[in-house]
Design an enzyme around this catalytic site. Structure first.
Site, PDB file in Angstrom:
ATOM      1  CB  ALA A  77     -43.455  43.557  28.815  1.00  0.00           C
ATOM      2  CE1 TYR A  78     -36.261  38.983  30.882  1.00  0.00           C
ATOM      3  CE2 TYR A  78     -36.774  37.418  29.137  1.00  0.00           C
ATOM      4  CZ  TYR A  78     -35.913  37.890  30.105  1.00  0.00           C
ATOM      5  OH  TYR A  78     -34.701  37.286  30.296  1.00  0.00           O
TER       6      TYR A  78
END
Length: 218
Positions: free
Chosen positions: A128-129
């Site tokens: 997600a990062y």
């Protein structure tokens, strides 16, 4: 120069604030925790209290008025979930870029991440990062009103900086001290000829100023 840094209490941002203020620049750092103000003042920066997860474009632009450059160095940080990777690493970066356009601040730097990719697959927090960072980078790169440079450091360390780096479009993975990331950012602020470049950064054998001049075509 007047330079406004989003994420002003971050480990790279504090180092950058010290470097910029020491050379005579006027520096402001955006923070959302008033308790961090003294750390910024000690680094030579003016603390600006603002929450980039809830502020409007107009509110952020007001703090960017008259700036010569803007640096996005904010991040949700370790221990945060996928939701905050989206609201900070992507959403706040988009907001800051929009505000810079609104305030007519052309020079715009982004501290991104090596491997940032808007098409990154996977459901864990690191995926997600990297996806959020990639989406933010892609958004910034579409802004024709910004002279943007995106910096993607390798694995960050707290080792003392050496002042020797490898700065290229593609370096391959490797570590780099936060000291050296800040030193490269300080040079990039002053080097608008690097506009339009996405650069990877790891430790190497080239002095920072030489490495920046090289990618700028000088």
């Amino acid at each position: 120069m007047r330079i406004v840094i989003a994420g002003g209490h971050g480990q790279i941002a504090l180092r950058l604030e010290r470097l910029l203020s020491a050379r005579g620049d006027e520096v402001a750092g955006i923070i959302r925790n008033p308790g961090q103000g003294d750390d910024l003042r000690a680094a030579g920066a003016e603390p600006v209290l603002l929450d980039l997860e809830s502020a409007s474009v107009e509110e952020v632009a007001a703090h960017l008025q008259g700036a010569d450059a803007a640096v996005f160095a904010a991040g949700a940080g370790p221990g945060s979930g996928a939701g905050r990777k989206d609201t900070v690493d992507r959403g706040a970066a988009v907001l800051f870029a929009d505000a810079a356009v609104r305030a007519r601040v052309r020079r715009f730097l982004v501290v991104s991440s090596m491997g940032a990719d808007p098409a990154r697959q996977g459901d864990d927090v690191f995926d997600a990062y990297q996806r959020a960072k990639g989406e933010a980078d892609a958004y910034v790169a579409r802004q024709e009103a910004l002279d943007w440079t995106i910096l993607r450091p390798g694995a960050l360390t707290d080792d003392a900086g050496t002042g020797l780096v490898r700065l290229e479009a593609h370096t391959g993975r490797g570590p780099v001290p936060r000291d050296d990331v800040a030193a490269v950012l300080a040079e990039l602020v002053d080097t608008p000829a690097t506009a339009g470049l996405t650069l990877e950064l790891i430790s190497g054998s080239t002095p920072v100023s030489v490495a920046v001049k090289s990618v700028a075509g000088n």
